[in-house]
Design a protein around this motif. Structure first.
Motif, PDB file in Angstrom:
ATOM      1  N   LYS A   1      17.129 -27.693  -4.447  1.00 47.33           N
ATOM      2  CA  LYS A   1      17.224 -28.772  -3.467  1.00 47.33           C
ATOM      3  C   LYS A   1      15.850 -29.430  -3.432  1.00 47.33           C
ATOM      4  N   GLY A   2      15.797 -30.745  -3.338  1.00 50.19           N
ATOM      5  CA  GLY A   2      14.498 -31.420  -3.309  1.00 50.19           C
ATOM      6  C   GLY A   2      14.334 -32.319  -4.515  1.00 50.19           C
ATOM      7  N   SER A   3      13.095 -32.409  -5.007  1.00 56.05           N
ATOM      8  CA  SER A   3      12.768 -33.328  -6.110  1.00 56.05           C
ATOM      9  C   SER A   3      13.718 -33.201  -7.300  1.00 56.05           C
TER      10      SER A   3
ATOM     11  N   ARG B   1      15.639 -24.354  -2.001  1.00 58.64           N
ATOM     12  CA  ARG B   1      14.369 -24.978  -2.355  1.00 58.64           C
ATOM     13  C   ARG B   1      13.824 -24.360  -3.650  1.00 58.64           C
ATOM     14  N   ALA B   2      13.306 -25.230  -4.508  1.00 59.97           N
ATOM     15  CA  ALA B   2      12.795 -24.767  -5.809  1.00 59.97           C
ATOM     16  C   ALA B   2      11.775 -23.639  -5.645  1.00 59.97           C
ATOM     17  N   GLN B   3      10.997 -23.729  -4.577  1.00 62.26           N
ATOM     18  CA  GLN B   3       9.938 -22.739  -4.326  1.00 62.26           C
ATOM     19  C   GLN B   3      10.500 -21.331  -4.117  1.00 62.26           C
TER      20      GLN B   3
ATOM     21  N   GLY C   1      11.609 -24.784 -11.365  1.00 58.68           N
ATOM     22  CA  GLY C   1      10.450 -25.085 -12.198  1.00 58.68           C
ATOM     23  C   GLY C   1       9.722 -23.823 -12.627  1.00 58.68           C
TER      24      GLY C   1
ATOM     25  N   ASP D   1       6.686 -23.651 -12.778  1.00 56.18           N
ATOM     26  CA  ASP D   1       5.553 -23.570 -11.850  1.00 56.18           C
ATOM     27  C   ASP D   1       5.831 -22.636 -10.678  1.00 56.18           C
ATOM     28  N   TRP D   2       7.052 -22.748 -10.087  1.00 56.67           N
ATOM     29  CA  TRP D   2       7.330 -21.912  -8.916  1.00 56.67           C
ATOM     30  C   TRP D   2       7.636 -20.470  -9.307  1.00 56.67           C
TER      31      TRP D   2
ATOM     32  N   SER E   1      12.833 -33.892 -15.934  1.00 53.64           N
ATOM     33  CA  SER E   1      11.887 -33.987 -14.840  1.00 53.64           C
ATOM     34  C   SER E   1      12.501 -34.799 -13.715  1.00 53.64           C
ATOM     35  N   ARG E   2      11.675 -35.177 -12.715  1.00 52.75           N
ATOM     36  CA  ARG E   2      12.251 -35.929 -11.602  1.00 52.75           C
ATOM     37  C   ARG E   2      12.555 -37.374 -12.008  1.00 52.75           C
TER      38      ARG E   2
ATOM     39  N   THR F   1       6.118 -31.892 -15.481  1.00 49.43           N
ATOM     40  CA  THR F   1       5.275 -31.953 -14.293  1.00 49.43           C
ATOM     41  C   THR F   1       3.968 -31.261 -14.626  1.00 49.43           C
TER      42      THR F   1
ATOM     43  N   GLU G   1      -0.252 -26.974  -2.340  1.00 48.48           N
ATOM     44  CA  GLU G   1       1.005 -26.259  -2.054  1.00 48.48           C
ATOM     45  C   GLU G   1       1.091 -25.017  -2.940  1.00 48.48           C
TER      46      GLU G   1
ATOM     47  N   VAL H   1       0.948 -31.729  -7.772  1.00 44.50           N
ATOM     48  CA  VAL H   1       1.855 -32.025  -8.877  1.00 44.50           C
ATOM     49  C   VAL H   1       1.745 -33.503  -9.246  1.00 44.50           C
TER      50      VAL H   1
ATOM     51  N   GLU I   1       3.653 -36.395 -12.000  1.00 45.88           N
ATOM     52  CA  GLU I   1       4.605 -36.645 -13.087  1.00 45.88           C
ATOM     53  C   GLU I   1       4.325 -38.021 -13.691  1.00 45.88           C
TER      54      GLU I   1
ATOM     55  N   SER J   1       4.720 -27.851 -16.455  1.00 42.58           N
ATOM     56  CA  SER J   1       5.963 -27.188 -16.068  1.00 42.58           C
ATOM     57  C   SER J   1       7.195 -28.059 -16.254  1.00 42.58           C
TER      58      SER J   1
HETATM   59  N1  LIG Z   1       7.232 -35.969  -9.470  1.00 41.49           N
HETATM   60  C1  LIG Z   1       7.434 -34.730  -9.044  1.00 41.49           C
HETATM   61  N2  LIG Z   1       6.960 -34.335  -7.868  1.00 41.49           N
HETATM   62  C2  LIG Z   1       7.181 -33.110  -7.409  1.00 41.49           C
HETATM   63  N3  LIG Z   1       7.810 -32.167  -8.074  1.00 41.49           N
HETATM   64  C3  LIG Z   1       8.300 -32.486  -9.254  1.00 41.49           C
HETATM   65  C4  LIG Z   1       8.152 -33.774  -9.798  1.00 41.49           C
HETATM   66  N4  LIG Z   1       8.774 -33.775 -10.968  1.00 41.49           N
HETATM   67  C5  LIG Z   1       9.265 -32.556 -11.132  1.00 41.49           C
HETATM   68  N5  LIG Z   1       8.981 -31.748 -10.085  1.00 41.49           N
HETATM   69  C6  LIG Z   1       9.329 -30.317  -9.960  1.00 41.49           C
HETATM   70  O1  LIG Z   1      10.171 -30.109  -8.834  1.00 41.49           O
HETATM   71  C7  LIG Z   1      10.037 -28.785  -8.356  1.00 41.49           C
HETATM   72  C8  LIG Z   1       9.929 -28.828  -6.859  1.00 41.49           C
HETATM   73  O2  LIG Z   1       8.818 -29.605  -6.490  1.00 41.49           O
HETATM   74  P1  LIG Z   1       8.086 -29.415  -5.094  1.00 41.49           P
HETATM   75  O3  LIG Z   1       7.580 -28.029  -4.992  1.00 41.49           O
HETATM   76  O4  LIG Z   1       7.119 -30.527  -4.961  1.00 41.49           O
HETATM   77  O5  LIG Z   1       9.221 -29.539  -4.042  1.00 41.49           O
HETATM   78  P2  LIG Z   1      10.047 -30.804  -3.660  1.00 41.49           P
HETATM   79  O6  LIG Z   1      11.429 -30.492  -4.078  1.00 41.49           O
HETATM   80  O7  LIG Z   1       9.407 -32.002  -4.242  1.00 41.49           O
HETATM   81  O8  LIG Z   1       9.938 -30.841  -2.102  1.00 41.49           O
HETATM   82  P3  LIG Z   1       8.702 -31.363  -1.191  1.00 41.49           P
HETATM   83  O9  LIG Z   1       9.185 -32.629  -0.624  1.00 41.49           O
HETATM   84  O10 LIG Z   1       8.493 -30.291  -0.197  1.00 41.49           O
HETATM   85  O11 LIG Z   1       7.528 -31.525  -2.076  1.00 41.49           O
HETATM   86  C9  LIG Z   1       8.801 -28.206  -9.036  1.00 41.49           C
HETATM   87  O12 LIG Z   1       9.223 -27.279 -10.014  1.00 41.49           O
HETATM   88  C10 LIG Z   1       8.148 -29.404  -9.692  1.00 41.49           C
HETATM   89  O13 LIG Z   1       7.502 -29.054 -10.894  1.00 41.49           O
END
Ligand SMILES: Nc1ncnc2c1ncn2[C@@H]1O[C@H](COP(=O)(O)OP(=O)(O)OP(=O)(O)O)[C@@H](O)[C@H]1O
Ligand SMILES: O=P(O)(O)OC[C@H]1O[C@H](OP(=O)(O)OP(=O)(O)O)[C@H](O)[C@@H]1O
Ligand SMILES: [Mg+2]
Length: 291
Positions: free
Chosen positions: A11-13, A51-53, A70, A72-73, A90-91, A97, A123, A162, A164, A183
């Motif tokens: 959930k998220g990015s 959440r990815a984290q 990711g 990364d997490w 990626s996003r 990333t 973070e 992070v 991108e 990542s």
């Molecule tokens: N442009 C980007 N920004 C952030 N994360 C990215 C991006 N592209 C890919 N990702 C990947 O998305 C995953 C989640 O990213 P992140 O930890 O920033 O949480 P998020 O889903 O963006 O939520 P938040 O709004 O809390 O940052 C990570 O594995 C990260 O590498």
């Protein structure tokens, strides 16, 4: 009871690009705006939006069988997982990333060694700690809940964040000092799930389709008829036409050539093929490529 694979999606990015990829791979996931347990057209899947984290931790502890998150997490959480595949999406782009050490454009800090005794917000506290340890630098690392860019230079001397596209760095007039980690999303399984024949089989099929969908991205099929005398010249002048299929046509002196190329190459190649005498050139989209 029927077998089920408990799978976490980020959930998220990464949510939208992940659901898009699954759809291209042939799995339709039905989400609602607030729902975190989407259904799908594959009854074997029990899906959790997390959440990815946090995904790595839940897979490691065995609550979930597998998931996409990711690298990364997974690294930040030091999760002990089976890494079944890198999924290079990626996003916003097809670039990975990067976790970067960043300072204001006009900061005197030029290298990580200038951060001795200074303050860094991020973070990714674990990622940053391990990096500084490797570099032999001692600095004060504080956890940031996000919007980290706003904290330099008033609250901290540098941030690890992070990037991108680089848009946030440019918009906030920041400069990259170093890259800590690169990542992409990965498909991770728990060790227990990987030992279960049914679950491993299910995951392997899913991974195969995800990779096939990614492989087909930005590629097209190209087919044409060509006078046989032009064939060598076409193969010599167009190195992108690697390992084409060549078939004899019913008409003497003509061959059919079929190949797969990057879509961006197509606009250069098609006019040249026409000049070399190709006829009936067709370009078609591809859904999956299994290598
Ligand atoms: N442009 C980007 N920004 C952030 N994360 C990215 C991006 N592209 C890919 N990702 C990947 O998305 C995953 C989640 O990213 P992140 O930890 O920033 O949480 P998020 O889903 O963006 O939520 P938040 O709004 O809390 O940052 C990570 O594995 C990260 O590498
Ligand atoms: O290089 P870019 O393509 O601009 O991407 C980088 C931005 O994306 C992330 O922010 P996110 O949207 O996840 O919000 P956050 O700052 O709250 O984490 C990251 O923290 C940067 O701000
Ligand atoms: Mg983010």
């Amino acid at each position: 009871m029927a077998n089920k694979l408990k799978i976490a999606l980020p959930k998220g990015s990464l949510q939208d690009p992940t659901l898009d990829l699954l759809e291209k791979a042939g799995y339709n996931i039905y989400t609602s705006s607030r729902g975190l347990r989407p259904s799908s057209d594959d009854d074997d899947l029990d899906i959790y939006m997390i959440r990815a984290q946090e995904i790595g931790g839940y897979i490691d502890s065995g609550f979930l069988d597998c998931g996409i998150t990711g690298l990364d997490w997974a690294y930040e959480n030091r999760a002990d997982l089976v890494d079944m595949a890198e999924l290079p999406y990626s996003r916003a782009t097809t670039r990975p990333t990067k976790w970067v050490l960043v300072v204001p454009e006009n900061s005197p800090i030029q290298s990580v060694h200038d951060l001795e005794g200074k303050r860094i917000a991020t973070e990714g506290v674990g990622i940053t700690e391990r990096y500084l340890e490797e570099k032999g630098v001692k600095a004060d690392i504080e956890f940031s809940w996000g919007a980290t860019e706003v904290k330099v230079p008033d609250l901290v001397d540098a941030i690890v964040d992070v990037t991108e596209t680089g848009n946030s760095i440019r918009a906030n007039k920041l400069r990259i000092v170093d890259t800590l980690l690169t990542s992409f999303p990965h498909f991770y399984s728990s060790k227990q799930a990987y030992e279960d024949d049914w679950k491993r089989g299910k995951m392997e099929r899913l991974v195969l389709m995800l990779k096939a969908a990614l492989e087909a991205r930005d590629k097209v099929g190209l087919k044409m008829n060509l006078p046989e005398k032009s064939l060598q010249q076409v193969l010599d002048t167009l190195p992108s036409l690697r390992r084409p299929t060549i078939a004899q046509l019913a008409e003497d002196g003509w061959v059919a050539v079929e190949t797969v190329i990057e879509e961006t190459v197509s606009r250069k190649i098609i006019p040249t093929l026409k000049e070399l005498g190709a006829e009936g050139i067709i370009e078609y989209p591809l859904n999956k490529i299994v290598k």
